[in-house]
Design an enzyme around this catalytic site. Structure first.
Site, PDB file in Angstrom:
ATOM      1  CB  SER A  16     -31.548 -16.896 -50.758  1.00 37.82           C
ATOM      2  OG  SER A  16     -32.386 -16.819 -51.376  1.00 37.82           O
ATOM      3  CG  HIS A  41     -31.347 -12.587 -49.989  1.00 33.68           C
ATOM      4  ND1 HIS A  41     -30.682 -11.253 -50.202  1.00 33.68           N
ATOM      5  CD2 HIS A  41     -31.592 -12.967 -51.207  1.00 33.68           C
ATOM      6  CE1 HIS A  41     -30.881 -10.919 -51.478  1.00 33.68           C
ATOM      7  NE2 HIS A  41     -31.355 -11.921 -52.081  1.00 33.68           N
ATOM      8  CG  ASP A  43     -34.170 -13.995 -53.635  1.00 31.22           C
ATOM      9  OD1 ASP A  43     -33.418 -12.929 -54.069  1.00 31.22           O
ATOM     10  OD2 ASP A  43     -33.560 -15.276 -53.217  1.00 31.22           O
ATOM     11  CG  MET A  45     -38.105 -13.799 -58.016  1.00 30.33           C
ATOM     12  SD  MET A  45     -37.414 -15.340 -58.690  1.00 30.33           S
ATOM     13  CE  MET A  45     -35.984 -15.498 -57.916  1.00 30.33           C
ATOM     14  CG  HIS A  74     -32.947  -9.469 -54.474  1.00 33.66           C
ATOM     15  ND1 HIS A  74     -32.261 -10.453 -54.951  1.00 33.66           N
ATOM     16  CD2 HIS A  74     -33.095  -8.426 -55.572  1.00 33.66           C
ATOM     17  CE1 HIS A  74     -31.703 -10.046 -56.381  1.00 33.66           C
ATOM     18  NE2 HIS A  74     -32.401  -8.968 -56.623  1.00 33.66           N
ATOM     19  CG  MET A  76     -34.866  -9.976 -58.593  1.00 38.23           C
ATOM     20  SD  MET A  76     -34.442 -11.726 -58.303  1.00 38.23           S
ATOM     21  CE  MET A  76     -34.897 -11.803 -56.533  1.00 38.23           C
ATOM     22  CG  MET A 145     -27.792  -9.506 -59.102  1.00 37.62           C
ATOM     23  SD  MET A 145     -28.754 -10.392 -57.773  1.00 37.62           S
ATOM     24  CE  MET A 145     -28.945 -11.992 -58.409  1.00 37.62           C
ATOM     25  N   GLY A 150     -33.501 -14.644 -60.810  1.00 35.00           N
ATOM     26  CA  GLY A 150     -34.569 -15.520 -61.420  1.00 35.00           C
ATOM     27  C   GLY A 150     -34.809 -16.738 -60.742  1.00 35.00           C
ATOM     28  N   GLY A 152     -32.714 -19.992 -58.099  1.00 37.50           N
ATOM     29  CA  GLY A 152     -31.405 -20.447 -57.230  1.00 37.50           C
ATOM     30  C   GLY A 152     -31.048 -21.382 -57.999  1.00 37.50           C
ATOM     31  CG  ASP A 183     -28.554 -12.994 -54.388  1.00 40.42           C
ATOM     32  OD1 ASP A 183     -28.348 -14.143 -54.176  1.00 40.42           O
ATOM     33  OD2 ASP A 183     -29.423 -12.173 -54.652  1.00 40.42           O
ATOM     34  N   GLY A 184     -25.730 -15.078 -55.244  1.00 41.75           N
ATOM     35  CA  GLY A 184     -25.848 -16.052 -56.750  1.00 41.75           C
ATOM     36  C   GLY A 184     -24.605 -16.907 -56.464  1.00 41.75           C
TER      37      GLY A 184
END
Ligand code: DX5
Ligand code: ZN
Length: 227
Positions: A16, A41, A43, A45, A74, A76, A145, A150, A152, A183-184
């Site tokens: 990520s 990956h 992210d 946001m 991804h 968000m 998730m 929101g 890392g 993920d996470g």
């Protein structure tokens, strides 16, 4: 355009970017790819769907020429439908959206396919897995998730693993090619249990990109944990 089906059936590693050193983002990505990671990956946001801002399509466009990995975006963001074409033009291969986001979810999944990408659907830890079922016939990937989206660097929530198992059961019955991503908080210590539950794409941010371990070594530690 890269497809999950190009990579056979093994477990894929998805570093990520959120945890990467943005001053040397291209190099970090190339180090992960050289070590054997197949998926980047990314992210996105918007400070609204989640209380944080990350990166936009400009970053995706900038790194596309320096990487041959599958670009897994991804989203968000509150209104994913407004940005699909922008991310496809920027270089996305796959786009995942949240079932909790606004708009007509099925229509946005169709929009992703019409633009030539594969599509994924995901959910927050507090959302029941059943909410994904109406959309599973329309996606190539489902994402579970194991942190609240929101940020890392949060701790892995093993409480989400039954969702992974339920999705694997659905996939075995209806679409064995469905990729199941988690993920996470993924690290060498919990990678194997995640795969045992049914995952075959592992996202890892802070365990791959950190100041302590070189990227190649961190990727290898995850690969070794899966042997
Ligand atoms: C969280 C993001 C994750 C995050 C994972 O909202 O969706 O992809 O970057 O980072 P780690 O592996 O550090 O939990
Ligand atoms: Zn993510």
């Amino acid at each position: 355009m890269h497809r999950f089906t190009d990579y056979g059936t093994g477990v894929l590693l998805a570093p990520s970017l959120l945890a990467a050193d943005f001053a040397i983002l291209g190099k970090q990505l190339q180090d992960a790819e050289a070590a054997g990671a197949q998926v980047a990956h990314i992210d996105i946001m918007d400070g609204h769907f989640v209380p944080n801002l990350s990166m936009g399509p400009g970053i995706v466009e900038a790194i596309r020429p320096v990487s041959n990995m599958l670009f897994d975006v991804h989203l968000m963001i509150s209104e994913p439908g407004r940005y699909i074409d922008t991310f496809v033009k920027a270089g996305a291969d796959h786009i995942t959206l949240h079932v909790e986001s606004e708009g007509n979810i099925a229509a946005v999944l169709d929009q992703i396919h019409a633009a030539g990408c594969t599509a994924g659907i995901t959910l927050r830890p507090g959302t029941p897995v059943e909410s994904l079922y109406p959309y599973l016939p329309k996606v190539e990937m489902a994402l579970v998730m194991t942190v609240e989206p929101g940020f890392g660097g949060q701790s892995y929530m093993a409480s989400q693993l039954p969702k992974v198992a339920a999705l694997r059961k659905w996939a075995n019955e209806h679409n064995p090619a469905l990729r199941i991503e988690v993920d996470g908080g993924i690290k060498a210590v919990n990678a194997a249990q995640t795969v045992a539950a049914g995952a075959d794409v592992l996202v890892a941010g802070s365990s791959i990109f950190n100041k302590k371990t070189p990227v190649e070594q961190a990727v290898k530690a995850l690969q070794d944990a899966l042997k």
